[in-house]
Design an enzyme around this catalytic site. Structure first.
Site, PDB file in Angstrom:
ATOM      1  N   GLU A 151      15.648  -5.215  23.299  1.00  0.00           N
ATOM      2  CA  GLU A 151      16.914  -5.914  23.422  1.00  0.00           C
ATOM      3  C   GLU A 151      17.885  -6.139  22.425  1.00  0.00           C
ATOM      4  O   GLU A 151      17.404  -6.466  21.229  1.00  0.00           O
ATOM      5  CB  GLU A 151      16.208  -7.458  23.849  1.00  0.00           C
ATOM      6  CG  GLU A 151      17.290  -8.383  24.312  1.00  0.00           C
ATOM      7  CD  GLU A 151      16.635  -9.959  24.904  1.00  0.00           C
ATOM      8  OE1 GLU A 151      15.932 -10.125  24.153  1.00  0.00           O
ATOM      9  OE2 GLU A 151      17.262 -10.037  25.915  1.00  0.00           O
ATOM     10  N   GLY A 167      14.074 -17.637  24.658  1.00  0.00           N
ATOM     11  CA  GLY A 167      14.273 -17.048  23.296  1.00  0.00           C
ATOM     12  C   GLY A 167      13.746 -15.601  23.230  1.00  0.00           C
ATOM     13  O   GLY A 167      13.384 -15.090  24.314  1.00  0.00           O
ATOM     14  N   LYS A 220      14.650 -29.308  21.000  1.00  0.00           N
ATOM     15  CA  LYS A 220      15.078 -28.812  19.688  1.00  0.00           C
ATOM     16  C   LYS A 220      16.237 -27.587  20.234  1.00  0.00           C
ATOM     17  O   LYS A 220      15.852 -26.656  20.375  1.00  0.00           O
ATOM     18  CB  LYS A 220      13.849 -28.016  19.086  1.00  0.00           C
ATOM     19  CG  LYS A 220      13.935 -27.905  17.593  1.00  0.00           C
ATOM     20  CD  LYS A 220      14.831 -27.020  16.948  1.00  0.00           C
ATOM     21  CE  LYS A 220      14.592 -25.855  17.011  1.00  0.00           C
ATOM     22  NZ  LYS A 220      15.770 -24.850  16.538  1.00  0.00           N
ATOM     23  N   GLY A 245       8.219 -16.460  21.487  1.00  0.00           N
ATOM     24  CA  GLY A 245       7.363 -16.726  22.751  1.00  0.00           C
ATOM     25  C   GLY A 245       5.582 -16.714  22.508  1.00  0.00           C
ATOM     26  O   GLY A 245       4.877 -17.662  22.788  1.00  0.00           O
TER      27      GLY A 245
HETATM   28  P1  NAI Z   1      14.540 -16.988  18.675  1.00  0.00           P
HETATM   29  O1  NAI Z   1      13.369 -16.915  19.640  1.00  0.00           O
HETATM   30  O2  NAI Z   1      13.846 -17.306  17.041  1.00  0.00           O
HETATM   31  O3  NAI Z   1      15.161 -18.489  18.716  1.00  0.00           O
HETATM   32  C1  NAI Z   1      15.215 -19.463  19.897  1.00  0.00           C
HETATM   33  C2  NAI Z   1      14.875 -20.986  19.596  1.00  0.00           C
HETATM   34  O4  NAI Z   1      13.521 -20.952  19.140  1.00  0.00           O
HETATM   35  C3  NAI Z   1      15.588 -21.591  18.518  1.00  0.00           C
HETATM   36  O5  NAI Z   1      15.771 -22.966  18.715  1.00  0.00           O
HETATM   37  C4  NAI Z   1      14.817 -21.276  17.315  1.00  0.00           C
HETATM   38  O6  NAI Z   1      14.948 -22.332  16.305  1.00  0.00           O
HETATM   39  C5  NAI Z   1      13.454 -21.667  17.955  1.00  0.00           C
HETATM   40  N1  NAI Z   1      12.443 -20.996  17.195  1.00  0.00           N
HETATM   41  C6  NAI Z   1      12.444 -19.800  16.417  1.00  0.00           C
HETATM   42  N2  NAI Z   1      11.171 -19.422  15.663  1.00  0.00           N
HETATM   43  C7  NAI Z   1      10.222 -20.377  16.243  1.00  0.00           C
HETATM   44  C8  NAI Z   1       9.012 -20.777  16.076  1.00  0.00           C
HETATM   45  N3  NAI Z   1       8.151 -19.908  15.095  1.00  0.00           N
HETATM   46  N4  NAI Z   1       8.428 -21.889  16.584  1.00  0.00           N
HETATM   47  C9  NAI Z   1       9.131 -22.810  17.302  1.00  0.00           C
HETATM   48  N5  NAI Z   1      10.462 -22.191  17.567  1.00  0.00           N
HETATM   49  C10 NAI Z   1      11.004 -21.567  17.072  1.00  0.00           C
HETATM   50  O7  NAI Z   1      15.512 -16.185  18.794  1.00  0.00           O
HETATM   51  P2  NAI Z   1      16.735 -15.792  17.564  1.00  0.00           P
HETATM   52  O8  NAI Z   1      16.206 -15.579  16.400  1.00  0.00           O
HETATM   53  O9  NAI Z   1      17.906 -16.565  17.533  1.00  0.00           O
HETATM   54  O10 NAI Z   1      17.414 -14.329  18.221  1.00  0.00           O
HETATM   55  C11 NAI Z   1      16.652 -13.295  18.196  1.00  0.00           C
HETATM   56  C12 NAI Z   1      16.756 -12.446  19.340  1.00  0.00           C
HETATM   57  O11 NAI Z   1      15.982 -13.126  20.168  1.00  0.00           O
HETATM   58  C13 NAI Z   1      18.169 -12.158  19.854  1.00  0.00           C
HETATM   59  O12 NAI Z   1      18.491 -10.847  19.198  1.00  0.00           O
HETATM   60  C14 NAI Z   1      17.741 -11.661  21.433  1.00  0.00           C
HETATM   61  O13 NAI Z   1      17.084 -10.411  21.607  1.00  0.00           O
HETATM   62  C15 NAI Z   1      16.561 -12.580  21.689  1.00  0.00           C
HETATM   63  N6  NAI Z   1      16.900 -13.752  22.347  1.00  0.00           N
HETATM   64  C16 NAI Z   1      16.707 -14.195  23.652  1.00  0.00           C
HETATM   65  C17 NAI Z   1      17.201 -15.278  24.490  1.00  0.00           C
HETATM   66  C18 NAI Z   1      17.032 -15.164  25.837  1.00  0.00           C
HETATM   67  O14 NAI Z   1      17.759 -15.977  26.460  1.00  0.00           O
HETATM   68  N7  NAI Z   1      16.039 -14.668  26.383  1.00  0.00           N
HETATM   69  C19 NAI Z   1      18.011 -16.197  23.741  1.00  0.00           C
HETATM   70  C20 NAI Z   1      17.974 -15.992  22.095  1.00  0.00           C
HETATM   71  C21 NAI Z   1      17.552 -14.886  21.753  1.00  0.00           C
END
Ligand code: NAI
Ligand code: MG
Length: 498
Positions: A400, A245, A191, A250
């Site tokens: 972050e 993410g 995904k 997580g």
């Molecule tokens: P996110 O964690 O929401 O998104 C990452 C992935 O998880 C995407 O594919 C999204 O569609 C999926 N996702 C989101 N909610 C989910 C759920 N409930 N169940 C299953 N999958 C889900 O991150 P987002 O909202 O894009 O970014 C927010 C913050 O997260 C950023 O500002 C940053 O601080 C952090 N982040 C950290 C990353 C890293 O590499 N550790 C990468 C992206 C974001």
């Protein structure tokens, strides 16, 4: 401005093609017919319409992956060498289409084209090659435990693996996840992030061309919450979820895993300490601080977002740092001269700018940036931003930001910085700059984080493990450690007693 002209966009025709989900080796529409748009963050223009996978699509993808796994088409019916060959072929195809893929990544994510080419695409190729090598080197062991038994272990694939990835390094995160999963012979449902689905779809095409059998790799584009991501994380027939993410996401994924006790590996956020001692090579450390925070517009989980400067060198360092940052060229990623592009989305731009206000309110001093660039009217840009006089307990030093915002924290001595560096709930990475070998090793051991860089920053190799301590997640990606995440060990006892 030397932005590539329309005609030079190698993926132009491909972008016009209707986008589909990859399920069971076929490109199909979302059952609901729903779609969403993906944007060019430098121009705010729509790049493509993307199918929005719903529950039935995720079910179909998981089912295809399950059938492919159970009939053993990629792990029992193929030899390890044939499996390796598919991965080598995929790497070759990505390399062959390197320029096209670099442009696609820049268009969808915003990153400078030079980085897309020399970091994202190049590292993606190397990662697939590295794990292709592993496919033929997976071994069990024989154990001399009891002479009445011949005892050995088998290393077997886990089964159906759901992989949920972010938008900051779309193609590379796909390689980190697919490489080890496929080397071990698992079936995958990927995904991609809703902000950056394009490179995954293109690599999906190349994966089929490389001979990866139908159903072994499946791609469901869509959203997270109450959408494809959540359906995948909750699916009873998924054996493992790998996630990169936000830490909050997580936590949701771990909760969802409880029902069927899925395996989970997590790579979450960071708030890395980047520590500069007075005895360091200051010019090198200045460059390291810039790479540490401004690479990929600060959208890096291991970004050196807390810069600790020893007091004696604070002013000299800041003068040099501000001078260099002042010369950084910000603009659209397709411009070859661009060093810092736009944030990935309007949402991220707003999030980053909101942290600028938070930092100001907390009493940090804005040394540069802090706003959108005056000369770039379109696009989700944020100027490279530095705050000085930051205290480690301020929100700007604890949360972050995931943008080009550096928090500079002065320190008195070793003990002072040793204590502050670890005062964070995260533990993904850290760096120390010093000419003193003792100090370097002391800090490498002291900092509670999965990666420590000494007199360097952001160095990676597919052979070197990467992952978090504390709330930065668990499990190690890359290296042989990622093989552990995607395989099971089975012990076999054979009675040979007289
Ligand atoms: P996110 O964690 O929401 O998104 C990452 C992935 O998880 C995407 O594919 C999204 O569609 C999926 N996702 C989101 N909610 C989910 C759920 N409930 N169940 C299953 N999958 C889900 O991150 P987002 O909202 O894009 O970014 C927010 C913050 O997260 C950023 O500002 C940053 O601080 C952090 N982040 C950290 C990353 C890293 O590499 N550790 C990468 C992206 C974001
Ligand atoms: Mg989110």
């Amino acid at each position: 401005m030397a932005v590539a002209q329309e005609k030079e966009i190698l993926c132009k025709e491909w972008l016009k093609k209707p986008k589909k989900l990859l399920i069971d080796g076929k490109w199909v529409d979302a059952k609901s017919g729903k779609s969403f748009k993906t944007y060019n963050p430098a121009t705010e223009e729509v790049l493509a319409e993307i199918p929005e996978a719903g529950k039935e699509d995720v079910d179909a993808a998981v089912k295809a992956a399950r059938i492919a796994f159970e009939d053993g088409r990629f792990h029992r019916k193929m030899t390890a060498a044939q499996r390796a060959h598919c991965l080598y072929k995929l790497a070759d195809l990505i390399e062959k289409h390197a320029d096209e893929l670099a442009q696609l990544e820049t268009l969808d994510n915003g990153k400078p084209i030079s980085e897309a080419r020399w970091v994202d695409v190049a590292a993606t190729v190397e990662t697939f090659r590295y794990y292709a090598g592993w496919a033929t080197k997976l071994e069990g062991e024989t154990i001399n435990a009891n002479n009445n038994f011949f005892t050995y272990t088998l290393r077997e694939p886990i089964g159906v693996v759901g992989q949920i990835i972010p938008w900051n390094f779309p193609m590379l995160m796909m390689a980190w996840k697919w490489g080890p999963a496929l080397a071990c012979g698992n079936s995958v449902v990927l995904k991609p992030a809703e902000q950056t689905p394009l490179s995954a779809l293109r690599i999906g095409e190349l994966a089929l061309e490389a001979g990866i059998p139908a159903g072994v790799v499946n791609i469901v584009t869509g959203f997270g919450e109450n959408s494809a991501g959540e359906f995948l994380a909750n699916h009873d027939d998924v054996d493992k979820i790998a996630f990169t993410g936000e830490d909050k996401t997580g936590q949701i994924i771990v909760k969802a895993s409880a029902k069927t006790l899925k395996r989970v590996s997590l790579e979450l956020g960071g708030k890395a300490p980047n520590i500069v001692f007075a005895d360091a090579d200051i010019d090198a450390a200045v460059k390291g601080a810039i790479t540490g925070i401004f690479f990929n517009q600060g959208q890096v989980c291991c970004a050196g977002s807390r810069l600790f400067l020893e007091k004696q060198v604070h002013d000299e360092f800041m003068t040099k740092l501000l001078e260099r940052v002042g010369r950084m060229r910000q603009g659209p990623g397709l411009d070859e001269k661009t060093q810092i592009g736009p944030q990935v989305s309007k949402e991220q731009q707003e999030r980053v700018l909101s942290y600028v206000e938070i930092a100001k309110k907390e009493g940090a001093k804005l040394a540069c940036g802090g706003s959108t660039p005056e000369d770039l009217k379109k696009g989700y840009f944020v100027k490279p931003t530095i705050f000085t006089g930051v205290k480690n307990d301020m929100r700007i030093a604890q949360e972050e930001v995931f943008g080009p915002v550096l928090a500079v924290i002065p320190f008195e001595n070793m003990n002072d910085v040793a204590e502050q560096a670890n005062k964070t709930r995260f533990g993904l990475s850290g760096a120390v700059w010093t000419r003193d070998v003792k100090k370097a090793h002391k800090f490498a051991s002291h900092i509670k984080a999965g990666t420590i860089w000494v007199n360097c920053y952001n160095v990676f190799d597919p052979a070197v493990p990467f992952g978090g301590y504390k709330q930065s997640g668990y499990g190690r990606e890359l290296g042989k450690h990622s093989i552990e995440l995607y395989s099971n060990i089975k012990s076999v006892w054979v009675n040979i007693a007289d």
